[in-house]
Structures are given as structure tokens and as C-alpha cells.
Design a protein around this motif. Structure first.
Motif, PDB file in Angstrom:
ATOM      1  N   ILE A  95       0.942  -1.240   0.041  1.00 11.49           N
ATOM      2  CA  ILE A  95      -0.033  -0.054  -0.075  1.00 11.49           C
ATOM      3  C   ILE A  95       0.804   1.142   0.098  1.00 11.49           C
ATOM      4  CG2 ILE A  95      -1.850  -1.291   1.252  1.00 11.49           C
ATOM      5  CD1 ILE A  95      -0.911   0.928   3.717  1.00 11.49           C
ATOM      6  N   THR A  96       0.258   2.344  -0.424  1.00 14.80           N
ATOM      7  CA  THR A  96       1.172   3.537  -0.569  1.00 14.80           C
ATOM      8  C   THR A  96       0.083   4.720   0.702  1.00 14.80           C
ATOM      9  OG1 THR A  96       1.847   3.240  -2.652  1.00 14.80           O
ATOM     10  CG2 THR A  96       1.712   5.639  -1.644  1.00 14.80           C
ATOM     11  N   VAL A  97       0.833   5.020   1.320  1.00 15.32           N
ATOM     12  CA  VAL A  97       0.615   6.193   2.341  1.00 15.32           C
ATOM     13  C   VAL A  97       0.911   7.438   1.720  1.00 15.32           C
ATOM     14  CG1 VAL A  97       0.375   7.192   4.686  1.00 15.32           C
ATOM     15  CG2 VAL A  97       0.291   4.699   4.379  1.00 15.32           C
ATOM     16  N   LYS A 133       9.875  -0.373  12.094  1.00 14.58           N
ATOM     17  CA  LYS A 133       9.662  -1.395  13.341  1.00 14.58           C
ATOM     18  C   LYS A 133       8.372  -2.380  13.379  1.00 14.58           C
ATOM     19  CE  LYS A 133      11.928   1.912  16.631  1.00 14.58           C
ATOM     20  NZ  LYS A 133      11.658   2.446  17.877  1.00 14.58           N
ATOM     21  N   SER A 134       7.756  -2.241  12.169  1.00  9.88           N
ATOM     22  CA  SER A 134       6.511  -2.949  12.201  1.00  9.88           C
ATOM     23  C   SER A 134       6.866  -4.131  11.403  1.00  9.88           C
ATOM     24  CB  SER A 134       5.286  -2.340  11.434  1.00  9.88           C
ATOM     25  OG  SER A 134       5.563  -1.869  10.246  1.00  9.88           O
ATOM     26  N   GLU A 135       5.800  -5.395  11.474  1.00 15.57           N
ATOM     27  CA  GLU A 135       6.210  -6.397  10.986  1.00 15.57           C
ATOM     28  C   GLU A 135       5.944  -6.703   9.553  1.00 15.57           C
ATOM     29  OE1 GLU A 135       4.146 -11.245  11.324  1.00 15.57           O
ATOM     30  OE2 GLU A 135       3.534  -9.326  12.514  1.00 15.57           O
ATOM     31  N   HIS A 136       5.263  -5.523   9.087  1.00 13.01           N
ATOM     32  CA  HIS A 136       4.902  -5.655   7.514  1.00 13.01           C
ATOM     33  C   HIS A 136       5.301  -4.096   6.870  1.00 13.01           C
ATOM     34  CE1 HIS A 136       2.497  -9.295   7.921  1.00 13.01           C
ATOM     35  NE2 HIS A 136       1.828  -8.582   8.784  1.00 13.01           N
ATOM     36  N   ARG A 137       6.593  -3.896   7.451  1.00 10.30           N
ATOM     37  CA  ARG A 137       7.141  -2.713   6.914  1.00 10.30           C
ATOM     38  C   ARG A 137       7.533  -2.489   5.599  1.00 10.30           C
ATOM     39  NH1 ARG A 137      10.561  -5.524  10.001  1.00 10.30           N
ATOM     40  NH2 ARG A 137      12.662  -6.433   9.155  1.00 10.30           N
ATOM     41  N   ASP A 138       7.605  -3.556   4.863  1.00 12.13           N
ATOM     42  CA  ASP A 138       7.994  -3.842   3.444  1.00 12.13           C
ATOM     43  C   ASP A 138       6.641  -3.641   2.534  1.00 12.13           C
ATOM     44  OD1 ASP A 138      10.407  -6.390   3.809  1.00 12.13           O
ATOM     45  OD2 ASP A 138      10.772  -4.040   3.809  1.00 12.13           O
ATOM     46  N   SER A 139       5.492  -3.653   3.380  1.00 15.79           N
ATOM     47  CA  SER A 139       4.203  -3.437   2.601  1.00 15.79           C
ATOM     48  C   SER A 139       3.839  -2.208   2.496  1.00 15.79           C
ATOM     49  CB  SER A 139       3.199  -4.345   3.242  1.00 15.79           C
ATOM     50  OG  SER A 139       3.624  -5.900   3.210  1.00 15.79           O
ATOM     51  N   ILE A 140       4.427  -1.256   3.153  1.00 12.91           N
ATOM     52  CA  ILE A 140       3.927   0.091   3.303  1.00 12.91           C
ATOM     53  C   ILE A 140       5.086   1.003   2.783  1.00 12.91           C
ATOM     54  CG2 ILE A 140       3.199   1.881   4.914  1.00 12.91           C
ATOM     55  CD1 ILE A 140       2.447   0.048   6.938  1.00 12.91           C
ATOM     56  N   ILE A 141       4.680   1.659   1.655  1.00 14.78           N
ATOM     57  CA  ILE A 141       5.390   2.689   0.732  1.00 14.78           C
ATOM     58  C   ILE A 141       4.800   4.158   1.568  1.00 14.78           C
ATOM     59  CG2 ILE A 141       5.860   3.840  -1.479  1.00 14.78           C
ATOM     60  CD1 ILE A 141       5.270   1.069  -2.457  1.00 14.78           C
ATOM     61  N   PHE A 142       5.656   4.877   2.156  1.00  8.48           N
ATOM     62  CA  PHE A 142       5.404   6.144   2.809  1.00  8.48           C
ATOM     63  C   PHE A 142       5.932   7.102   1.957  1.00  8.48           C
ATOM     64  CE2 PHE A 142       3.902   8.647   6.383  1.00  8.48           C
ATOM     65  CZ  PHE A 142       4.630   9.684   6.393  1.00  8.48           C
ATOM     66  N   GLU A 143       4.983   8.062   1.482  1.00  9.31           N
ATOM     67  CA  GLU A 143       5.501   9.259   0.485  1.00  9.31           C
ATOM     68  C   GLU A 143       4.885  10.662   1.322  1.00  9.31           C
ATOM     69  OE1 GLU A 143       7.273   7.416  -2.581  1.00  9.31           O
ATOM     70  OE2 GLU A 143       7.222   9.462  -2.162  1.00  9.31           O
ATOM     71  N   SER A 144       5.767  11.580   1.107  1.00  9.22           N
ATOM     72  CA  SER A 144       5.338  13.077   1.806  1.00  9.22           C
ATOM     73  C   SER A 144       5.387  14.045   1.037  1.00  9.22           C
ATOM     74  CB  SER A 144       6.104  13.229   3.032  1.00  9.22           C
ATOM     75  OG  SER A 144       7.449  13.375   2.641  1.00  9.22           O
ATOM     76  N   ARG A 145       4.683  14.987   0.901  1.00 10.13           N
ATOM     77  CA  ARG A 145       4.640  16.312   0.086  1.00 10.13           C
ATOM     78  C   ARG A 145       4.443  17.241   1.115  1.00 10.13           C
ATOM     79  NH1 ARG A 145       5.841  12.916  -2.698  1.00 10.13           N
ATOM     80  NH2 ARG A 145       5.249  12.568  -4.977  1.00 10.13           N
TER      81      ARG A 145
END
Length: 353
Positions: free
Chosen positions: A154-156, A184-196
Motif C-alpha cells: 500500500i502507499t500512504v 519497526k512494524s512486521e509488514h514494513r515492506d508492505s507500506i510505501i510512505f510518501e510525503s509532500r
């Protein structure tokens, strides 16, 4: 757009002129106390002296200072008159901007209506073919089936805005904490974090088109009735209505499942947008920097461990009870009709295929 840009430039210039006039007024006001101090000193000297020459000199000095005070009062009144005139000019420019923006919006609406009519005509022609109709039904069935499954990644998309004429917020600390908790979370590779950052209203659509996120997060200042504060080109605050934000988001993506409004008094925006998305989080009142950071970081950490939205929300509130108990009831979770937050997953939990 040239005309509205001219009005906006005029508005900026007039506001700068008011700043200059206010500075001039402050300088003049600063002289008053100095002159009053001199007058008091001269009167004190008169009370202590018995020499006629000294008394006469001090009386002359007092008269001179009083004339200076009168002149300063006149100058301040003149400056205040100019400020009042500039404020009227600013109101007129703002009215012009609003009128011009309404014209632009009307033109855009007409263009969109024309586009929709063209699209509908094409769809009617397309649907005349039975085979094509069957293909569409099959495609829709496949899309509905895919919605039953949580994506592997997922992308945040994090929007940060803090105009220079508003209170300073620790948005950098919020981003750092969220990223650290995700790592630090278990599924860290499942989260793509993008900021603007320093987001202007038009940046919302651009970023969503670029990233097609699953979660959209707004962090900054909130306004009354669920409106949010973004930035103008000059870095000043620009209030955008909840209706405009919702329209922008909903016309740009059908993939967004969660909206997070980490801004004061954003609960109306969260309530409003759940007509279109599964879930939204908003703040029922003002929230402090420390509480906002702690709540957001723990919420994304819980999502990163594969917990459903309800559990992630409750764990984040639990952290508030530890860090800032007076603000534990500030965040509120809102859901689309028929959605159960206890089974609403954003990140795929263990054991799902």
C-alpha cells in the motif's frame, strides 16, 4: 488566469504596504514614551529648582516636547488613515479574486459537463454491441472480486502544510515518528510512505495522480466547519472547504480506503468524506503537537502489524492515554455505512492469501 494573477499580485503588494505602514506607526508610537519621559524629567527639574532661568528653560523644553507629541499624534492618525484605506483596497481586491475564481470554476464545470456528455455518448455507442457489454460485465465482476482482497503493498500519501502566518507545528517530527514506527512494524515492506510539503490546493490532485495512494494523510491546521488550511504561492494560509477537498480526492482516485485528518477541528471533514471512502479519522477539537505525533505514529505502527483499522485506532488512543490523557478523546473514527472497522484491513495480515 492572467487577470486573477494580477489581482493576487495587487493583494500581496497592498498587504506589504500595510505591513510597512504598521511598522511606521510602531516607530512613531515608540517616540511617544521617550517624549513623555523627557516631559516628566523637565517637570521634576522645575519642582527641584528655585532659579527662574532654569524654570523658564524647562517650561520651554516641556512646551517643545508637547508640540512634538501633538505632531506625532497627527502623524499616527495620518498613518492609521492610510492603513484603513489600504484595508478597503484589500477587501476590494479579495472581492475581485473571488469573482474571478467563480468565473474560472464556472468555466471548468462547463468543460467537465461537456466532457461527461461526450463520454456518455461514446458509452452508449459502445454498449450497442452485445459482446462488448459482456466484456464490461466480466471486467466489473473481476474488479469487484479484487476489492475483496487486501493489496500486498500500500502507499500512504502524507500532506504537510504549515503556512508561515500560522502557529508552528512539528510536522517534521510527525513524519519522522511515523516512518520510524513503520520500519519497526512486521509488514514494513508492505507500506510505501510518501510525503509532500508546503502543500497548495492544486498539489493534492497532482500527488494523488502520481502515487495513486491507498491512504491519504493531511497534517496541519484545521478551520471551522471541517475546512483545512493549505498554502498560497507566497506561503500564507489558504482555507479550502471540505467539499472542495472531497471532490478533488474522489475524482482523482477510487483506490483510497482511508483518510487521516491530523488537524484541529477536522471531524466534520472526516464525517463528510466517509460517504465516499471506507473510513476516516478526524479531530473533534484542537490537538497538541505531542499528542498528534504520538497518535499518528502508533496508528500506522498498528496497521504495519496487520491489525484492522478498529484495533489500530484503539491502540493509538491507548498511547494518548499514556502520553496526553486529556486529549485521548480528541481523535474520532468515522465509517462508511455498512463498513465494519473490525474487519477492515489496510495492510494484509498474516495468514491471508
Amino acid at each position: 488566469m492572467a487577470m486573477i494573477d494580477t489581482y493576487k499580485n495587487n493583494l500581496i503588494r497592498k498587504r506589504q504596504e500595510i505591513v510597512k505602514l504598521s511598522s511606521d506607526k510602531a516607530k512613531e508610537s515608540g517616540k511617544i514614551q521617550q517624549l513623555k519621559t523627557k516631559i516628566i524629567s523637565a517637570k521634576s527639574a522645575i519642582s527641584r529648582s528655585k532659579q527662574t532661568s532654569t524654570i523658564k528653560s524647562k517650561l520651554s523644553e516641556i512646551e517643545r516636547h508637547e508640540k512634538s507629541l501633538a505632531a506625532i499624534d497627527k502623524n499616527i492618525a495620518r498613518i492609521e488613515g492610510k492603513i484603513a484605506a489600504k484595508e478597503k483596497e484589500i477587501a476590494a481586491e479579495e472581492k475581485k479574486i473571488l469573482q474571478e475564481q467563480n468565473k474560472i470554476d464556472t468555466q471548468r464545470i462547463k468543460a467537465e459537463e461537456s466532457r461527461l456528455k461526450t463520454y456518455n455518448r461514446k458509452m452508449e455507442s459502445f454498449n450497442h454491441s452485445l459482446q462488448q457489454q459482456n466484456d464490461i460485465q466480466t471486467q466489473l465482476a473481476d474488479e469487484i472480486e479484487q476489492l475483496k482482497y487486501v493489496p500486498e503493498k500500500i502507499t500512504v500519501l502524507f500532506f504537510a502544510t504549515n503556512p508561515h502566518n500560522t502557529d508552528r507545528l512539528r510536522l517534521d517530527e510527525e513524519v519522522r515518528s511515523i516512518q520510524e514506527m513503520i520500519r519497526k512494524s512486521e509488514h514494513r515492506d508492505s507500506i510505501i510512505f510518501e510525503s509532500r510539503w508546503a502543500v497548495r490546493p492544486l498539489d493534492i490532485l497532482q500527488a494523488i495522480n502520481e502515487l495513486n495512494p491507498d491512504v491519504v494523510h493531511f497534517s496541519g491546521h484545521g478551520a471551522s466547519k471541517g475546512d483545512l488550511v493549505f498554502e498560497n504561492a507566497d506561503g500564507t494560509a489558504k482555507v479550502v472547504s471540505k467539499e472542495a477537498i472531497t471532490q478533488t480526492i474522489m475524482t482523482s482516485s477510487d483506490k483510497i480506503h482511508l483518510l487521516f485528518f491530523n488537524a484541529c477541528f477536522s471531524f466534520e471533514q472526516a464525517q463528510f468524506i466517509t460517504e465516499y471512502v471506507d473510513a476516516a479519522i478526524g479531530m473533534t477539537t484542537s490537538i497538541g503537537d505531542k499528542a498528534a505525533v504520538a497518535f499518528a505514529a502508533q496508528f500506522y505502527s498498528s496497521l504495519g502489524f496487520g491489525f484492522p483499522v478498529q484495533k489500530a485506532f484503539e491502540q493509538a488512543k491507548g498511547v494518548l492515554m499514556l502520553e496526553s490523557p486529556n486529549e485521548k478523546d480528541t481523535p474520532a473514527l468515522y465509517l462508511k455505512d455498512g463498513v465494519d472497522a473490525n474487519i477492515l484491513y489496510i495492510v494484509r495480515p498474516n495468514g491471508t492469501n
